[in-house]
Design an enzyme around this catalytic site. Structure first.
Site, PDB file in Angstrom:
ATOM      1  N   LYS A 182       0.850  -1.197   0.000  1.00 28.87           N
ATOM      2  CA  LYS A 182       0.000   0.000   0.000  1.00 28.87           C
ATOM      3  C   LYS A 182       0.875   1.232   0.000  1.00 28.87           C
ATOM      4  O   LYS A 182       1.810   1.344   0.795  1.00 28.87           O
ATOM      5  CB  LYS A 182      -0.901   0.027   1.250  1.00 28.87           C
ATOM      6  CG  LYS A 182      -1.908   1.165   1.244  1.00 28.87           C
ATOM      7  CD  LYS A 182      -3.117   0.793   0.435  1.00 28.87           C
ATOM      8  CE  LYS A 182      -4.137   1.919   0.345  1.00 28.87           C
ATOM      9  NZ  LYS A 182      -3.797   2.942  -0.655  1.00 28.87           N
ATOM     10  N   LYS A 189       4.937   3.008   8.356  1.00 31.36           N
ATOM     11  CA  LYS A 189       3.710   3.743   8.680  1.00 31.36           C
ATOM     12  C   LYS A 189       2.508   2.810   8.780  1.00 31.36           C
ATOM     13  O   LYS A 189       1.702   2.901   9.718  1.00 31.36           O
ATOM     14  CB  LYS A 189       3.459   4.819   7.617  1.00 31.36           C
ATOM     15  CG  LYS A 189       2.296   5.752   7.930  1.00 31.36           C
ATOM     16  CD  LYS A 189       2.044   6.729   6.794  1.00 31.36           C
ATOM     17  CE  LYS A 189       3.235   7.616   6.535  1.00 31.36           C
ATOM     18  NZ  LYS A 189       2.952   8.635   5.491  1.00 31.36           N
ATOM     19  N   LYS A 201       5.405   2.330  -3.025  1.00 32.98           N
ATOM     20  CA  LYS A 201       5.311   3.710  -3.512  1.00 32.98           C
ATOM     21  C   LYS A 201       5.497   3.701  -5.018  1.00 32.98           C
ATOM     22  O   LYS A 201       6.262   2.892  -5.568  1.00 32.98           O
ATOM     23  CB  LYS A 201       6.391   4.597  -2.877  1.00 32.98           C
ATOM     24  CG  LYS A 201       5.979   6.057  -2.779  1.00 32.98           C
ATOM     25  CD  LYS A 201       4.931   6.249  -1.683  1.00 32.98           C
ATOM     26  CE  LYS A 201       4.610   7.717  -1.461  1.00 32.98           C
ATOM     27  NZ  LYS A 201       3.692   7.896  -0.324  1.00 32.98           N
ATOM     28  N   THR A 242      -5.506  13.362   5.769  1.00 33.33           N
ATOM     29  CA  THR A 242      -4.119  13.465   6.239  1.00 33.33           C
ATOM     30  C   THR A 242      -3.941  14.696   7.116  1.00 33.33           C
ATOM     31  O   THR A 242      -3.356  14.621   8.206  1.00 33.33           O
ATOM     32  CB  THR A 242      -3.136  13.505   5.060  1.00 33.33           C
ATOM     33  OG1 THR A 242      -3.358  12.386   4.208  1.00 33.33           O
ATOM     34  CG2 THR A 242      -1.692  13.455   5.555  1.00 33.33           C
ATOM     35  N   SER A 269      -7.520   5.546   3.646  1.00 35.21           N
ATOM     36  CA  SER A 269      -7.484   4.632   2.507  1.00 35.21           C
ATOM     37  C   SER A 269      -7.903   3.225   2.922  1.00 35.21           C
ATOM     38  O   SER A 269      -8.615   2.530   2.181  1.00 35.21           O
ATOM     39  CB  SER A 269      -6.078   4.594   1.899  1.00 35.21           C
ATOM     40  OG  SER A 269      -5.843   5.711   1.073  1.00 35.21           O
ATOM     41  N   ASN A 317      -2.492  19.820  -0.002  1.00 35.65           N
ATOM     42  CA  ASN A 317      -3.631  19.177   0.642  1.00 35.65           C
ATOM     43  C   ASN A 317      -3.405  18.948   2.129  1.00 35.65           C
ATOM     44  O   ASN A 317      -4.317  19.151   2.940  1.00 35.65           O
ATOM     45  CB  ASN A 317      -3.933  17.850  -0.059  1.00 35.65           C
ATOM     46  CG  ASN A 317      -5.140  17.158   0.527  1.00 35.65           C
ATOM     47  OD1 ASN A 317      -5.008  16.332   1.416  1.00 35.65           O
ATOM     48  ND2 ASN A 317      -6.317  17.506   0.048  1.00 35.65           N
TER      49      ASN A 317
END
Length: 424
Positions: free
Chosen positions: A73, A97, A109, A193, A357, A224
């Site tokens: 992820k 994380k 990523k 976030t 997510s 964001n």
């Protein structure tokens, strides 16, 4: 430190963080060796027919670091300065994380070396669909679930999930997260976030000072993450006195009114200008001034390596909450702790996006949905519990930083999964 790929300062710092965590946790050296390199690296070359009729190729990556805890992820960034080395570092941070957040995910990523601002909407869509086709063999609901990152957004995810669905001949909403609400997304994702950063700041402030109400905050970056961190910090009772982007700083000692963030779609310099005008103050053209303001809380929410050894002595905040990935270098962090400044690490502070997510993924897998209030409640509970666990661990180990406590906690979960599987 043995590596077979091109390295960067960011990757070296990330590897040093992992190595230190393995040593502090007393885990075997072969565990570090297992994490030192990704499980898989995909490099792709994506053709796009430009508006002038010419074909241009864009280099892209998908790095899958570790999947001991579950499917890979991590986000996809479109940026002109991305490198494979930095993408590897970001995938490693996602492994940590996701583990720290207690999610059933490994770390990955993706990236494409492109400046999306220089593309027309049609060119951007073609690039997004081309990337989805290129990585399709390696992604899926139970394999690898991408999401947006720098330079991408929910619209890019919509194009990608549509392209993937075409390839497999069915609707596949759970393969990409952070999609628009109109296409199996959740409205909380837009601010998740930044909301998580604010929750982390509030929970640590509660333990350090008894609360966040009235504490002053400065937010570096109005993307964001930064814009919503500023908004939610104010809603939680902090006094946001400064915000900045690459164009400068807006500062007002009695606090900025940042309510317009929720109503406007403006970004970058337009948003900074709007905040400036609404609050009746000028933009200070030196963006680095944000770091030297006398505030309680500093939120670096833009890019990596902005708090460095050459500017850390100017930081006057008592609490640094990392909204961006890797904004504080190891040397700078050591100097901050020597002065009694606490740093809430990125893998803890900015996990709100990947937690959201996860919630969206669960919704999509089961074809159900939660409303905005219920979703935000679930997100806040997970963030608050994560901060409580890490803070308690940090308090017990007086010589550790909070990053040490977070990394060790994350590594122990990964190690136990790998050992149980028989990988170590």
């Amino acid at each position: 430190m043995s590596t077979t790929y091109i390295v960067s300062d960011f990757l070296i710092n990330t590897l040093l963080t992992i190595k230190r965590g393995v040593e502090l946790a007393g885990l075997p050296p072969e565990f570090y060796e297992a994490l030192e390199k990704p499980k898989r690296i995909l490099v792709v070359n994506i053709p796009v027919k430009m508006d002038d009729g010419k074909i241009k190729y864009f280099e892209g990556y998908r790095v899958q670091h570790n999947d001991a805890l579950g499917p890979f992820k991590g986000g996809i960034r479109f940026h002109p300065e991305v490198t494979l080395a930095d993408d590897i570092a970001l995938a490693m941070l996602m492994t940590l994380k996701n583990s720290l957040a207690g999610l059933p995910y490994g770390g990955a990523k993706g990236a494409v070396r492109v400046d999306p601002r220089r593309l027309s909407r049609r060119e951007l869509e073609e690039l997004a669909r081309g990337y989805a086709r290129a990585v399709a063999p390696l992604i899926g609901e139970q394999l690898d679930i991408p999401a947006p990152d720098v330079g991408t957004d929910s619209q890019v995810m919509a194009w990608m999930v549509d392209e993937y669905s075409r390839l497999v001949g069915r609707n596949a909403p759970a393969v990409f997260t952070s999609k628009p609400p109109e296409l199996w997304g959740n409205p909380v994702r837009e601010y998740s976030t930044g909301f998580g950063v604010a929750v982390a700041a509030r929970e640590v402030a509660k333990r350090l000072w008894g609360g966040i109400v009235g504490k002053t905050a400065a937010v570096q970056g109005l993307g964001n993450v930064g814009r919503w961190a500023a908004y939610w910090l104010e809603k939680m009772g902090a006094k946001v006195v400064a915000v900045s982007d690459v164009n400068g700083v807006v500062y007002r000692e009695r606090g900025l009114d940042v309510d317009l963030i929720r109503e406007t779609k403006a970004k970058g310099p337009q948003l900074l200008e709007m905040i400036s005008q609404k609050n009746g103050v000028e933009i200070v053209k030196n963006p680095d001034q944000i770091f030297s303001l006398d505030v309680d809380i500093l939120v670096p929410a833009a890019i990596e390596n902005v708090v460095r050894e050459d500017n850390v002595d100017g930081v006057r905040a008592r609490l640094v909450v990392e909204g961006a990935n890797g904004p504080t270098t190891p040397g700078a962090e050591r100097r901050l702790y020597e002065r009694g400044v606490v740093v809430v690490p990125d893998i803890l502070a900015n996990a709100g996006g990947v937690i959201m997510s996860y919630l969206e993924w669960v919704e999509n897998l089961q074809w159900l949905f939660w409303d905005e209030e219920e979703t935000r409640r679930r997100l806040e509970a997970i963030m608050s519990n994560n901060v409580a666990r890490v803070y308690a661990r940090w308090e017990k180990e007086k010589s550790w930083t909070m990053r040490d406590a977070a990394v060790v906690t994350a590594l122990e979960r990964i190690y136990n999964a790998m050992k149980t599987r028989g990988w170590i």
